[in-house]
Design an enzyme around this catalytic site. Structure first.
Site, PDB file in Angstrom:
ATOM      1  N   ASP A   1       0.821  -1.205   0.000  1.00 10.67           N
ATOM      2  CA  ASP A   1       0.000   0.000   0.000  1.00 10.67           C
ATOM      3  C   ASP A   1       0.855   1.256   0.000  1.00 10.67           C
ATOM      4  OD1 ASP A   1      -2.164   1.578   2.451  1.00 10.67           O
ATOM      5  OD2 ASP A   1      -1.968   1.889   0.288  1.00 10.67           O
TER       6      ASP A   1
ATOM      7  N   ASP B   1      -1.429   5.618  -5.368  1.00  8.72           N
ATOM      8  CA  ASP B   1      -1.809   4.784  -4.237  1.00  8.72           C
ATOM      9  C   ASP B   1      -2.229   3.376  -4.663  1.00  8.72           C
ATOM     10  OD1 ASP B   1      -4.374   5.036  -1.616  1.00  8.72           O
ATOM     11  OD2 ASP B   1      -2.714   3.627  -1.974  1.00  8.72           O
TER      12      ASP B   1
HETATM   13  C1  LIG Z   1      -3.315   5.858   7.741  1.00 13.54           C
HETATM   14  C2  LIG Z   1      -2.974   7.150   7.057  1.00 13.54           C
HETATM   15  C3  LIG Z   1      -1.597   7.623   7.476  1.00 13.54           C
HETATM   16  C4  LIG Z   1      -2.994   6.941   5.546  1.00 13.54           C
HETATM   17  C5  LIG Z   1      -4.403   6.592   5.076  1.00 13.54           C
HETATM   18  N1  LIG Z   1      -4.313   6.046   3.740  1.00 13.54           N
HETATM   19  C6  LIG Z   1      -5.406   5.520   3.145  1.00 13.54           C
HETATM   20  O1  LIG Z   1      -6.477   5.397   3.728  1.00 13.54           O
HETATM   21  C7  LIG Z   1      -5.251   5.049   1.720  1.00 13.54           C
HETATM   22  C8  LIG Z   1      -4.793   3.616   1.684  1.00 13.54           C
HETATM   23  O2  LIG Z   1      -4.241   3.318   0.396  1.00 13.54           O
HETATM   24  C9  LIG Z   1      -5.926   2.617   2.002  1.00 13.54           C
HETATM   25  C10 LIG Z   1      -5.386   1.184   2.094  1.00 13.54           C
HETATM   26  C11 LIG Z   1      -6.483   0.154   2.109  1.00 13.54           C
HETATM   27  C12 LIG Z   1      -7.233   0.129   3.433  1.00 13.54           C
HETATM   28  C13 LIG Z   1      -8.311  -0.973   3.475  1.00 13.54           C
HETATM   29  C14 LIG Z   1      -7.712  -2.322   3.197  1.00 13.54           C
HETATM   30  C15 LIG Z   1      -6.941  -2.359   1.881  1.00 13.54           C
HETATM   31  C16 LIG Z   1      -5.897  -1.231   1.845  1.00 13.54           C
HETATM   32  N2  LIG Z   1      -6.883   2.690   0.914  1.00 13.54           N
HETATM   33  C17 LIG Z   1      -8.181   2.991   1.160  1.00 13.54           C
HETATM   34  O3  LIG Z   1      -8.623   3.258   2.265  1.00 13.54           O
HETATM   35  C18 LIG Z   1      -9.130   2.899  -0.014  1.00 13.54           C
HETATM   36  C19 LIG Z   1      -9.876   1.581   0.129  1.00 13.54           C
HETATM   37  C20 LIG Z   1      -9.847   0.750  -1.125  1.00 13.54           C
HETATM   38  O4  LIG Z   1     -10.219   1.452  -2.250  1.00 13.54           O
HETATM   39  C21 LIG Z   1     -10.689  -0.512  -0.890  1.00 13.54           C
HETATM   40  C22 LIG Z   1      -9.724  -1.544  -0.346  1.00 13.54           C
HETATM   41  C23 LIG Z   1     -10.345  -2.837  -0.036  1.00 13.54           C
HETATM   42  C24 LIG Z   1      -9.856  -3.976  -0.639  1.00 13.54           C
HETATM   43  C25 LIG Z   1     -10.403  -5.221  -0.355  1.00 13.54           C
HETATM   44  C26 LIG Z   1     -11.446  -5.318   0.549  1.00 13.54           C
HETATM   45  C27 LIG Z   1     -11.972  -4.167   1.154  1.00 13.54           C
HETATM   46  C28 LIG Z   1     -11.406  -2.917   0.864  1.00 13.54           C
HETATM   47  N3  LIG Z   1     -11.341  -0.977  -2.116  1.00 13.54           N
HETATM   48  C29 LIG Z   1     -12.618  -0.734  -2.385  1.00 13.54           C
HETATM   49  O5  LIG Z   1     -13.346  -0.156  -1.637  1.00 13.54           O
HETATM   50  O6  LIG Z   1     -12.954  -1.253  -3.627  1.00 13.54           O
HETATM   51  C30 LIG Z   1     -14.282  -1.095  -4.149  1.00 13.54           C
HETATM   52  C31 LIG Z   1     -14.598   0.383  -4.304  1.00 13.54           C
HETATM   53  C32 LIG Z   1     -14.271  -1.791  -5.486  1.00 13.54           C
HETATM   54  C33 LIG Z   1     -15.271  -1.762  -3.202  1.00 13.54           C
HETATM   55  C34 LIG Z   1      -5.218   7.877   5.050  1.00 13.54           C
HETATM   56  O7  LIG Z   1      -5.116   8.616   4.059  1.00 13.54           O
HETATM   57  O8  LIG Z   1      -5.935   8.092   6.048  1.00 13.54           O
END
Ligand SMILES: CC(C)C[C@H](NC(=O)C[C@H](O)[C@H](CC1CCCCC1)NC(=O)CC[C@H](O)[C@H](Cc1ccccc1)NC(=O)OC(C)(C)C)C(=O)O
Length: 324
Positions: free
Chosen positions: A32, A217
């Protein structure tokens, strides 16, 4: 040295998973570039939380060392969260090794992690300043391994419904076509962030209208851009509609989607229309891989990577991209 691992998309290209060796135990994990914690499913989780997952067992690792008093707690953009304790262990990714990498042991995970049994944790590859370990912030695997790499780079080669690869230490020019564009990364927020103010639909005229900034990302499935870009793009697609109950824009699955050109650090990258056709909702209705986000940071996720081979250089804080 260098390290090369395959990544494998889960069904519908929702996430891309790679094998990681921790204390000699191998788990499939989600790389990630949008966060900076390396955390794993482990035997300290309750049976209810860990059912169906591969579990790291710290008691079986001869090289695991607990970091007393250190804890972590992360909440992600999709509302999911994880927290727990911290140790160090030998982490090896395709041959690239860190002997004392911070390994964060989840003691609590939110429901989407419990349900996603394909993934056993995350490898955070954004900048270490975003790491959540307290009271002593820890470094990412990439930050730790960079000095031992032939070159302080890692590359992401993500493919639709096919095995791709991540490579630490070298840019393999056989994995992309044409010349690679390098642009400066803005690191103050801790992301692989760059300017993004222009776009074009297909081979149309380049217009301003991007949010101004975006991040690369690998942990976000879709391509999340501002309303200007999203409305301009889908206004060219007959049958596109904003579908409340599905939670985003849908298009006919048999639509011939145009390519989308996006500004990456001042140079234009192309996302193929075929990569913007995401997954079937039902019948001839498909979910768009380009969706709107109301934020001054657009998020170029896996949909972008399926059209572009991307190199992350932590030595000079640049990002390279090339069509593939
Ligand atoms: C902790 C911070 C320092 C950084 C933090 N960074 C992020 O949130 C971005 C980061 O890339 C995070 C990392 C993801 C968290 C959830 C698990 C998978 C990795 N991305 C995210 O939070 C974005 C979440 C994804 O897009 C999800 C991921 C997913 C995959 C499989 C099953 C469920 C959910 N896909 C998802 O929802 O896919 C669909 C729309 C087709 C249903 C922030 O900005 O807050």
């Amino acid at each position: 040295g260098i390290g090369i691992v395959t990544n494998t998309p889960t069904s519908g290209d929702v996430e891309f998973l790679s094998p990681v060796s921790i204390g000699g135990q191998t788990l499939n994990m989600d790389f990630d570039t949008g966060s900076s914690d390396l955390w794993v499913f482990n035997t300290g989780l309750s049976a209810a939380q860990s059912a169906g997952h591969t579990l790291f067992d710290a008691t079986k690792s001869t090289t695991f060392k607990k970091l007393t008093g250190q804890t972590f707690s992360v909440s992600y953009g999709d509302g999911s969260s994880v927290s727990g304790t911290v140790g160090t262990d030998v982490v090896n990714i395709g041959g690239a090794q860190v002997n004392a990498q911070a390994v964060e042991l989840a003691t609590k995970v939110s429901s989407s992690f419990v349900q996603d049994t394909a993934s056993n944790g995350l490898v955070g590859l954004a900048f270490s300043k975003l790491n959540t370990v307290q009271p002593t912030q820890q470094k990412t695997f990439f930050d730790n391994v960079q000095a031992s790499l032939a070159s302080p780079v890692f590359t992401a080669n993500l493919k639709h419904d096919a095995a791709g690869s991540y490579e630490f230490g070298a840019i393999d020019s056989t994995q992309f076509s044409g010349t690679m564009n390098f642009v400066n990364v803005e690191t103050t927020q801790g992301f692989w962030q760059f300017t993004s103010s222009k776009f074009a639909i297909g081979n149309g005229t380049v217009q301003t209208g991007g949010a101004g900034q975006a991040i690369a990302d690998t942990g976000t499935t879709l391509l999340l851009a501002n309303d200007n870009i999203v409305n301009a793009y889908y206004s060219t697609v007959t049958g596109a509609e904003n579908n409340q109950q599905v939670g985003g824009i849908t298009i006919p699955c048999d639509a011939d989607l145009p390519d989308l050109q996006l500004d990456v650090g001042g140079k234009m990258a192309t996302v193929k229309g075929t990569d913007i056709m995401f997954e079937q909702v039902q019948g001839n209705t498909c979910f768009g891989g380009l969706q709107a986000i109301d934020s001054d940071l657009m998020i170029f996720g896996d949909v972008f990577f399926k059209s572009n081979f991307v190199a992350f250089n932590i030595g000079d804080n640049t990002l390279g991209f090339a069509p593939h």
